[in-house]
Motif scaffolding. Structure first.
Motif, short mmCIF file in Angstrom:
data_model
loop_
_atom_site.label_atom_id
_atom_site.label_comp_id
_atom_site.label_asym_id
_atom_site.label_seq_id
_atom_site.Cartn_x
_atom_site.Cartn_y
_atom_site.Cartn_z
N GLY A 1 0.79 -1.23 0.00
CA GLY A 1 0.00 0.00 0.00
C GLY A 1 0.82 1.27 0.00
N GLY A 2 0.63 2.08 1.03
CA GLY A 2 1.23 3.41 1.10
C GLY A 2 2.74 3.42 1.02
N SER A 3 3.40 2.46 1.64
CA SER A 3 4.86 2.48 1.61
C SER A 3 5.38 2.17 0.20
CB SER A 3 5.44 1.50 2.62
OG SER A 3 5.07 0.17 2.32
N ASP A 4 4.74 1.23 -0.49
CA ASP A 4 5.15 0.95 -1.87
C ASP A 4 4.89 2.16 -2.76
OD1 ASP A 4 6.00 -1.56 -1.26
OD2 ASP A 4 4.35 -2.61 -2.24
N TYR A 5 3.74 2.79 -2.56
CA TYR A 5 3.41 3.98 -3.36
C TYR A 5 4.44 5.08 -3.12
CZ TYR A 5 1.18 8.17 -5.05
OH TYR A 5 0.95 9.35 -5.69
N MET A 6 4.80 5.33 -1.86
CA MET A 6 5.76 6.40 -1.56
C MET A 6 7.14 6.06 -2.15
SD MET A 6 6.26 9.40 -0.38
CE MET A 6 4.84 9.77 0.61
N ASN A 7 7.58 4.83 -2.03
CA ASN A 7 8.86 4.43 -2.63
C ASN A 7 8.85 4.63 -4.14
OD1 ASN A 7 10.41 3.66 -0.37
ND2 ASN A 7 9.36 1.69 -0.27
N HIS B 1 7.68 6.21 13.35
CA HIS B 1 7.90 5.09 12.44
C HIS B 1 8.87 4.07 13.02
CE1 HIS B 1 5.40 6.59 9.24
NE2 HIS B 1 6.06 7.73 9.20
N LEU B 2 9.88 4.54 13.77
CA LEU B 2 10.79 3.61 14.44
C LEU B 2 10.06 2.78 15.49
CD1 LEU B 2 14.02 5.77 14.90
CD2 LEU B 2 13.78 3.67 13.54
N ILE B 3 9.16 3.41 16.23
CA ILE B 3 8.35 2.68 17.21
C ILE B 3 7.48 1.65 16.50
CG2 ILE B 3 6.44 2.92 18.86
CD1 ILE B 3 7.75 5.65 19.63
N ASN B 4 6.93 2.03 15.35
CA ASN B 4 6.11 1.08 14.58
C ASN B 4 6.93 -0.10 14.07
OD1 ASN B 4 3.62 2.28 14.91
ND2 ASN B 4 3.84 3.57 13.10
N ILE B 5 8.21 0.11 13.84
CA ILE B 5 9.07 -1.02 13.46
C ILE B 5 9.15 -2.00 14.63
CG2 ILE B 5 11.45 -1.73 13.01
CD1 ILE B 5 11.79 0.80 11.34
N LYS B 6 9.37 -1.47 15.81
CA LYS B 6 9.52 -2.31 16.99
C LYS B 6 8.21 -2.98 17.38
CE LYS B 6 11.65 -3.87 20.64
NZ LYS B 6 12.40 -5.07 20.52
N LEU B 7 7.14 -2.21 17.43
CA LEU B 7 5.87 -2.75 17.92
C LEU B 7 5.08 -3.50 16.86
CD1 LEU B 7 4.53 0.15 20.15
CD2 LEU B 7 5.81 -1.89 20.83
N PHE C 1 8.95 3.30 7.59
CA PHE C 1 10.05 4.14 8.06
C PHE C 1 10.92 4.59 6.88
CE2 PHE C 1 14.51 4.51 9.41
CZ PHE C 1 14.39 5.57 10.29
N PHE C 2 11.37 3.65 6.07
CA PHE C 2 12.28 3.99 4.98
C PHE C 2 11.57 4.74 3.85
CE2 PHE C 2 14.33 0.39 7.09
CZ PHE C 2 15.50 1.02 7.46
N ALA C 3 10.32 4.40 3.60
CA ALA C 3 9.58 5.07 2.53
C ALA C 3 9.40 6.55 2.85
CB ALA C 3 8.23 4.40 2.32
N TRP C 4 8.94 6.85 4.06
CA TRP C 4 8.69 8.25 4.40
C TRP C 4 9.99 8.99 4.71
CZ3 TRP C 4 4.59 5.32 3.84
CH2 TRP C 4 3.44 5.93 3.35
N LEU C 5 10.96 8.32 5.30
CA LEU C 5 12.25 8.96 5.56
C LEU C 5 12.87 9.45 4.24
CD1 LEU C 5 14.27 9.58 7.89
CD2 LEU C 5 15.45 7.48 7.23
N SER C 6 12.68 8.71 3.18
CA SER C 6 13.24 9.11 1.89
C SER C 6 12.61 10.40 1.36
CB SER C 6 13.08 7.99 0.86
OG SER C 6 11.72 7.83 0.49
#
Length: 171
Positions: free
Chosen positions: A29-35, A141-147, A154-159
């Motif tokens: 979804g959103g992460s693929d679209y943002m990448n 986003h880092l918390i979402n990685i952990k939880l 994280f990487f999609a939006w960080l970019s």
């Protein structure tokens, strides 16, 4: 080495386009679209010789990222389940995410998320506040990685963060 990266970026773009066909749309979804959006705009920018067009590509990435946060917050604000904390509670407690911590106040946490997301527009008025929000979103986003094991977000939006900051400085 610097001559290799534009063609490599084009290859990455073609792989992304192929994956859209393989998975019948964005797999995550959103992460693929943002990448995809970031990669496409960077490819266009790299091969353009027009400085205005290059800037427009970066502004487009930033605008789409800002809109993604703002619309997500606005959508949550419209839903009673987010306003009372029940939606967040379902995501954390009743999903397949097996979150290892117990949250005391889902309603407060929901409001922090919603207000933060819609507050992204303040970055256009105050650059420093925009930087603080982006730092908070990166932490989120880092918390979402952990939880929740949502590492792709994280990487999609960080970019897109450099382009968001570019947008803030231009307006």
């Amino acid at each position: 080495a610097s001559l290799l990266w534009p063609p490599l970026l084009v290859i990455v773009l073609f792989v992304m386009i192929a994956s859209l066909f393989i998975f019948d749309g964005p797999y995550n979804g959103g992460s693929d679209y943002m990448n995809f959006l970031v990669t496409l705009c960077l490819v266009i920018s790299i091969f353009s010789e027009n400085a205005t067009f290059k800037a427009a590509c970066l502004l487009y990435i930033g605008a789409q990222a800002v809109l993604s946060y703002f619309v997500a917050g606005l959508t949550k604000l419209r839903k009673p389940g987010w306003r009372n904390g029940e939606s967040l509670k379902k995501i954390i407690e009743k999903s397949h995410y097996l979150v290892p911590i117990k949250i005391q106040n889902y309603r407060l946490l929901s409001w922090v998320v919603m207000v933060s997301e819609v507050s992204i527009l303040i970055g256009f008025l105050n650059f420093h506040f925009g930087i603080l929000l982006l730092a908070g979103f990166a932490l989120f986003h880092l918390i979402n990685i952990k939880l929740l094991r949502l590492n792709r977000f994280f990487f999609a939006w960080l970019s897109s963060y450099a382009c968001i900051l570019y947008c803030f400085t231009r307006f």
